[in-house]
Design a protein around this motif. Structure first.
Motif: not given
Length: 147
Positions: A17-25, A35-37, A58-59, A64-65
């Motif tokens: 779950y964390d990989v799926l939710m956090t990868a974009p970060f 961010h747009e979504h 962004l840094l 975090f990501g």
């Protein structure tokens, strides 16, 4: 009470779950797309558009990501119960700060992160069934050592 094997499945599932939710970060470029979504979702839920992120924001989001991604891969490959306990503690901390942000800003998007975060923390806090053959009174789980 969960068996150790069932608990390991919970730890691995939380990591996936964390990989799926956090990868974009994990990178500034992927986060800008996310961010747009997220902003659009927040508006559709009745909130305000999210603020524009500058390089410093962004840094922080990428740090975090990146850290969460590494921690998640470790738990996916080696879902030890003690890692689940540490992850539960981290999720309670994250949930605390999310609750603070939710009550401070009222942005509904935060509920989509807060509820699963708290749920995974609770799932990884469930008691474990004592192993067969473990001596009575033996500490079955510990954050410092797994027996």
């Amino acid at each position: 009470m969960l068996s150790v094997s069932a608990f390991r499945r919970v730890v691995r599932a939380s990591a996936i779950y964390d990989v799926l939710m956090t990868a974009p970060f994990a990178t500034p470029w992927t986060f800008l797309l996310l961010h747009e979504h997220l902003s659009a979702i927040n508006v559709s839920l009745g909130g305000l558009p999210l603020p524009v992120f500058g390089p410093f924001h962004l840094l922080i989001s990428s740090l975090f990501g990146s850290v969460v991604m590494v921690w998640s891969v470790l738990r996916m490959l080696d879902p030890q119960p003690r890692f689940g306990r540490y992850d539960a503690a981290a999720r309670y901390l994250f949930s605390t700060w999310m609750a603070w942000a939710l009550f401070t800003t009222g942005q509904p998007l935060l509920w989509l992160f807060f509820v699963p975060e708290l749920a995974w923390g609770l799932a990884q806090s469930l008691p474990l069934r004592r192993s067969e053959g473990a001596p009575a009174g033996c500490a079955h789980e510990s954050l410092l050592r797994w027996r």
